[in-house]
Motif scaffolding. Structure first.
Motif, PDB file in Angstrom:
ATOM      1  N   LYS A  85     -12.189 -13.550 -49.781  1.00  0.00           N
ATOM      2  CA  LYS A  85     -13.527 -14.070 -50.075  1.00  0.00           C
ATOM      3  C   LYS A  85     -13.689 -15.455 -49.446  1.00  0.00           C
ATOM      4  N   LYS A  86     -14.927 -15.951 -49.466  1.00  0.00           N
ATOM      5  CA  LYS A  86     -15.177 -17.245 -48.851  1.00  0.00           C
ATOM      6  C   LYS A  86     -14.410 -18.352 -49.555  1.00  0.00           C
ATOM      7  N   GLY A 132     -10.185 -10.883 -53.194  1.00  0.00           N
ATOM      8  CA  GLY A 132     -10.955 -10.241 -52.135  1.00  0.00           C
ATOM      9  C   GLY A 132     -10.873  -8.736 -52.229  1.00  0.00           C
ATOM     10  N   ASP A 133     -11.353  -8.076 -51.190  1.00  0.00           N
ATOM     11  CA  ASP A 133     -11.315  -6.611 -51.126  1.00  0.00           C
ATOM     12  C   ASP A 133      -9.932  -6.164 -50.665  1.00  0.00           C
ATOM     13  N   GLU A 172     -13.984 -11.930 -40.248  1.00  0.00           N
ATOM     14  CA  GLU A 172     -13.374 -11.738 -41.563  1.00  0.00           C
ATOM     15  C   GLU A 172     -11.920 -12.189 -41.518  1.00  0.00           C
TER      16      GLU A 172
END
Length: 499
Positions: free
Chosen positions: A268-269, A324-325, A483
């Protein structure tokens, strides 16, 4: 004296009257009424009254063991102290109670002085202490005879494949390319590890080691196909070789089952700097929810993982999803024998053209390109070499490599003084490392920290209007984003207990 006849007379009269009285009270027998006499068949009555057939006598077989001389004797227990006594004198004392014949080879020196202390020992234990350990000879009991020899033969079954392998590991390289080294600037760091075929030749190493153990007149013969080792030598030398082979085969036959899970986390950011392992606080409880499970997880800084009613891997997955993913790249399960290398590859081969050189003929003004087709493996490759100790500690050499295509790059090759030729080459993203870790079986280790940037195309738009031919471009938006992805490797070794 005169009363005795009178008593006898009265007793006789009493008996006579009693007999007469009983005889007067008897009655004549009355006839018994018999009904249906005509229906009774005497033949059937006689057959019904016959006894059942007598069964044949049961034959009892009794097996008697053959009588062997000395087989029924009670075991003899020996206790005694012999200080600097000849072998012949001690054997005379021991065999006096054993009822055994004695056969001694001519090379055996019965005058050899031996010191042994026997305390409640059996015949086998006494002979082992006296003949083998004390005098250094071989002995065996064959029937009712004790045989003593100065040489011993032994056939050892060594179950191991006649397989010669070679392992070659190269990690890293020249980060600035060789053309820059001429200017004195270089950025090269490379790790190389190699096991040559000679080092992995187990049978060749066994032959060399046993040759060091044997005496000048000793014999060692190895049949690799059958896995048989023949040894003939002094008993103490044979014993040393057998101890070595026992320890070697116990080590080589150890096997580890490695459960590996390789994941990729799209950060994630707020996690652009990588996964923050220090924020992980998870614990495990048992089925009752009261007692915490003993869970040993080694994660870089040694954080504590606590999660109720779930497995350790599920807890790790829950934590990674907060960063995150998560995508599971591969989930291999490998069984590897001690000291052997295993490799697992998941992916595909990507072919591309490569120009090895350019040849220009000035006479004919023609240019010739030396080209070839090369193939790059895109995907995941995992190499593991375990070393398993006797107490369940596993040392793992781990080499993971992850490759993917980032894009295409056009390279211009000069074909003349003023002309060039454009060749398109793939840009391959590479993630790899090599490490050696030490972990106890059943515990888990986590390797992470490799972050790469991946170009991704994100397309957004209205579901129906965005798919209209021609006009759809007005209702959708396409954007190329970068990403950040981090590679996480989760390994758990289990030592296989083979019987």
């Amino acid at each position: 004296m005169c009363c005795r006849p009178m008593i006898t007379l009265w007793l006789g009269a009493f008996l006579y009257m009693g007999t007469t009285f009983l005889g007067c009270t008897t009655h004549d027998p009355r006839p018994v009424p018999l009904e249906n006499m005509d229906e009774i068949k005497p033949g059937e009555v006689i057959e019904a009254q016959k006894p059942d057939a007598v069964p044949n006598p049961v034959t009892l077989q009794e097996t008697l063991a053959p009588i062997v001389k000395g087989s029924q004797l009670d075991p003899v227990i020996y206790t005694g102290v012999f200080n600097d006594v000849s072998l012949a004198e001690i054997l005379k004392v021991i065999l006096r109670e054993a009822d055994l014949n004695l056969s001694v080879a001519s090379e055996v020196d019965l005058t050899r002085r031996v010191t042994v202390h026997l305390q409640q020992t059996t015949l086998t234990e006494a002979l082992d202490m006296l003949v083998f350990r004390g005098a250094g000879y071989a002995w065996e009991i064959d029937g009712d005879s004790l045989l003593i020899n100065d040489h011993q033969e032994r056939i050892y079954q060594f179950d191991y494949l006649d397989l010669i392998g070679e392992t070659d590991i190269e990690i890293g390289g020249d980060m600035l390319a060789s053309s820059v080294e001429e200017s004195g600037v270089s950025g090269k760091y490379q790790l190389k590890a190699k096991r040559e075929s000679k080092e992995t030749d187990v049978w060749g190493n066994i032959q060399e080691t046993l040759d060091l153990f044997r005496s000048a007149n000793g014999i060692v013969r190895i049949n690799r196909n059958a896995g048989i080792i023949y040894m003939a030598d002094k008993p103490r030398r044979i014993n040393a070789m057998v101890n070595f082979l026992d320890a070697l085969i116990d080590s080589l036959h150890r096997q580890v089952f490695i459960e590996a899970r390789i994941m990729e986390v799209t950060l994630k950011k707020e996690s652009n700097y990588g996964i923050d392992w220090s924020s992980m606080s998870i614990a495990f409880t048992d089925a009752s929810g009261r007692v915490a499970d003993a869970f040993a997880l080694s994660i870089n800084g040694g954080s504590t993982v606590i999660k109720a009613s779930q497995t350790n891997f599920a807890a790790i997955m829950d934590f990674l999803e907060t960063q995150g993913d998560v995508t599971v790249v591969s989930n291999p399960h490998i069984s590897v024998m001690n000291g052997q290398s295993a490799i697992m590859t998941v992916g595909f081969q990507f072919p591309y053209g490569d120009v090895s050189g350019v040849d220009r003929d000035t006479y004919t003004n023609t240019t010739t390109y030396g080209t070839s087709i090369k193939r790059a493996i895109l995907g995941l490759q995992l190499g593991i070499t375990p070393q398993i100790s006797k107490d369940g500690i596993v040392i793992l050499n781990i080499v993971p490599t992850l490759t993917r295509i980032q894009g295409q790059e056009d390279v211009e090759l000069p074909t003349g003084s003023l002309t060039t030729e454009t060749v398109s080459n793939p840009i391959i993203d590479l993630q790899e490392f090599s490490t050696t870790v030490r972990v106890r079986e059943g515990n888990s280790i986590v390797l992470a920290g490799l972050i790469s940037q991946v170009r991704a195309v994100v397309e957004e738009g209205l579901p129906i209007l965005g798919s209209i031919p021609g006009l759809g471009a007005l209702f959708r938006h396409t954007e190329e984003v970068l990403e950040k992805k981090e590679l996480v490797i989760y390994l758990t070794p289990y030592v296989s207990q083979l019987q």
